[in-house]
Structures are given as structure tokens and as C-alpha cells.
Scaffold this motif. Structure first.
Motif, PDB file in Angstrom:
ATOM      1  N   VAL A 112       0.835  -1.203   0.000  1.00  0.00           N
ATOM      2  CA  VAL A 112       0.000   0.000   0.000  1.00  0.00           C
ATOM      3  C   VAL A 112       0.870   1.254   0.000  1.00  0.00           C
ATOM      4  N   TRP A 113       1.917   1.236   0.829  1.00  0.00           N
ATOM      5  CA  TRP A 113       2.809   2.399   0.923  1.00  0.00           C
ATOM      6  C   TRP A 113       3.454   2.716  -0.416  1.00  0.00           C
ATOM      7  N   ARG A 114       3.879   1.700  -1.139  1.00  0.00           N
ATOM      8  CA  ARG A 114       4.565   1.934  -2.407  1.00  0.00           C
ATOM      9  C   ARG A 114       3.600   2.461  -3.471  1.00  0.00           C
ATOM     10  N   GLU A 115       2.368   1.989  -3.460  1.00  0.00           N
ATOM     11  CA  GLU A 115       1.399   2.526  -4.418  1.00  0.00           C
ATOM     12  C   GLU A 115       0.961   3.936  -4.019  1.00  0.00           C
ATOM     13  N   LEU A 116       0.924   4.208  -2.710  1.00  0.00           N
ATOM     14  CA  LEU A 116       0.656   5.571  -2.253  1.00  0.00           C
ATOM     15  C   LEU A 116       1.772   6.493  -2.718  1.00  0.00           C
TER      16      LEU A 116
END
Length: 258
Positions: A112-116
Motif C-alpha cells: 500500500v505504501w509503495r502505491e501511495l
């Protein structure tokens, strides 16, 4: 067949890579139990495998109607919005997914963090291009009005424009205090060891699964001794939001959506 049996059939088809058949099974299950959130999420997973982002978005929005805190639905909705180039909305959905994942301890946090980070970077890239276009247009018009005789005013204009462009200046490096010594990336979820040193949570937990000591001090260290460093997390995230181009160092913005 009832909804449970149809869901099981869909799961079997999905595991075999037969996404079309899985979609059919989940769709039949939904007709039996239209309020069962997991059916929409599972069907969205199938659409995601087929890169049918419009269908992913539709199913995730329906799932969120029944469960507004679903991490998977929020995450996949963010991916679908990135595919539609609606980066600001994608960032909102992914930020909420990250918060919910952190609250529940869901291991999807890193994804999730990387897509954010991707959404935030692409949002910045789009806005930075628009800003530069406006700045250049404004600067050229003012220079025409000033002419070439008033050198002091021209110098002032240059200084003002240079200051205006500083927010998009990529030559600025993240402060060392905001970067993990294990990942060399700006902190997402830092935890502090008894030694006072902070590490990215997933990175230090992976290290401790192999070696039970502090990577810097070499002192004995156990996972239950780690404490969330909220102040550092807030400061690092504030720096990232103020220098959104740095999100591009966390993820490849042009990598295909998966």
C-alpha cells in the motif's frame, strides 16, 4: 448452489488462473448474497488480474459501501484510480488503506505504501508541469513589460521566480534523520530500539528474524522491545509531502500496475 459453495468454486477457479470462470462464480454468488463484501473484493481481484480497472473500481466501491474500512477494497480502488490518472483521489484512498492496515496489523502495508508513493509522485509530476508552464508564461510576460533596461527589476524577478520554483527542485536530499539505515529510504513506519536508533518496522523485523541484535550497536534486541516512533514518522511524512518528488525514489512510477 448457495453463495458459500459458489464462492469456493470461484476461489478454485482463481487459484487455477481461470479468472473468467472465477468472475462468473462470484457473480452468481452475489445474486445469492448481494451484501457479502468479500465476494466483490474477490471479483475485483479477478478483474485486477485482467487489468480491467473500471470493473475493479466498480466492485471496490460496492464493497466499500458495505465495509468502508476494507483495506483490500481501499487498496485496489487506489490502483484503479491511478490507472484512470486520478492521482489525488488515488492518494486519498491509499492513505486510508495504509491507516487501516497499520491499525489492524495487515501485512499488505508495504504494498500500500509503495502505491501511495506512486500516486503522490504522479500527482506531484502533473502539478509541477502545470506550475512550470504558469511560471514560464508569467515570467516571459513580465520580462516583456520590463524590457531590457531595468536590470535591478529583472534581477528581482529572477530571484522571485527561483524562490517560487524551489518546491519542485529535486536537488534537495532527504535529511539523514528521516532515512532508515537499513532501507536507505525515507521512513514510512519507523520504530525505535532501546539504543535510541530508529529503523523501518518491516526491515528491522526481517533483520531480527535472522539476527537477534541491534544492527548499529550490536546489542541484543527482541521485536517486543521496539516502539513506534510517531514523532519521527510524522516529521518524515511532512518532509515527503513538502517534497513530493522524493516519492519517486521509493517506487518506480512508470512500473506497470499489478
Amino acid at each position: 448452489m448457495d453463495a458459500v459453495a459458489l464462492k469456493q468454486r470461484g476461489n478454485e477457479m482463481y487459484s487455477k488462473g481461470k479468472f473468467g470462470a472465477a468472475i462468473e462464480a462470484y457473480t452468481e454468488a452475489i445474486t445469492c448474497d448481494p451484501r457479502w463484501t468479500v465476494l466483490y473484493i474477490n471479483r475485483a481481484l479477478c478483474h485486477r488480474k485482467r487489468k480491467d480497472w473500471a470493473s475493479v473500481k466498480r466492485d471496490c466501491e460496492t464493497a466499500l459501501h458495505f465495509d468502508r474500512n476494507s483495506v483490500k477494497a481501499l487498496y485496489m480502488l487506489g490502483l484503479a484510480l491511478i490507472a484512470e490518472k486520478r492521482f489525488t483521489e488515488a492518494a486519498v484512498s491509499l492513505q486510508k488503506a495504509l491507516e487501516e492496515a497499520r491499525e489492524s496489523g495487515n501485512m499488505i502495508q508495504d504494498d500500500v505504501w509503495r502505491e501511495l508513493a506512486r500516486a503522490k509522485y504522479l500527482e506531484w509530476e502533473l502539478e509541477a508541469a502545470k506550475r512550470e508552464e504558469r511560471f514560464s508564461h508569467f515570467e516571459n510576460n513580465v520580462r516583456k513589460l520590463l524590457g531590457s533596461t531595468d536590470q535591478e527589476d529583472l534581477q528581482t524577478l529572477s530571484e522571485v521566480m527561483r524562490s517560487a520554483r524551489e518546491a519542485d527542485d529535486r536537488s534537495c536530499e532527504p535529511p539523514d534523520a528521516f532515512c532508515c539505515k537499513l532501507t536507505f529510504e525515507v521512513f514510512r513506519d519507523p520504530v525505535m530500539a532501546p539504543s535510541g536508533h530508529s529503523y523501518e518496522r518491516l526491515a528491522i523485523l526481517q533483520h531480527l528474524s535472522i539476527s537477534a541484535f541491534d544492527p548499529i550497536t550490536r546489542e541484543p534486541l527482541k521485536p517486543n522491545q521496539l516502539v513506534t516512533n510517531v514523532n519521527l514518522r510524522n516529521a518524515a511524512h511532512a518532509w515527503l509531502n513538502a517534497h513530493a518528488w522524493a516519492f519517486g525514489d521509493i517506487v518506480r512510477p512508470d512500473a506497470p500496475l499489478e
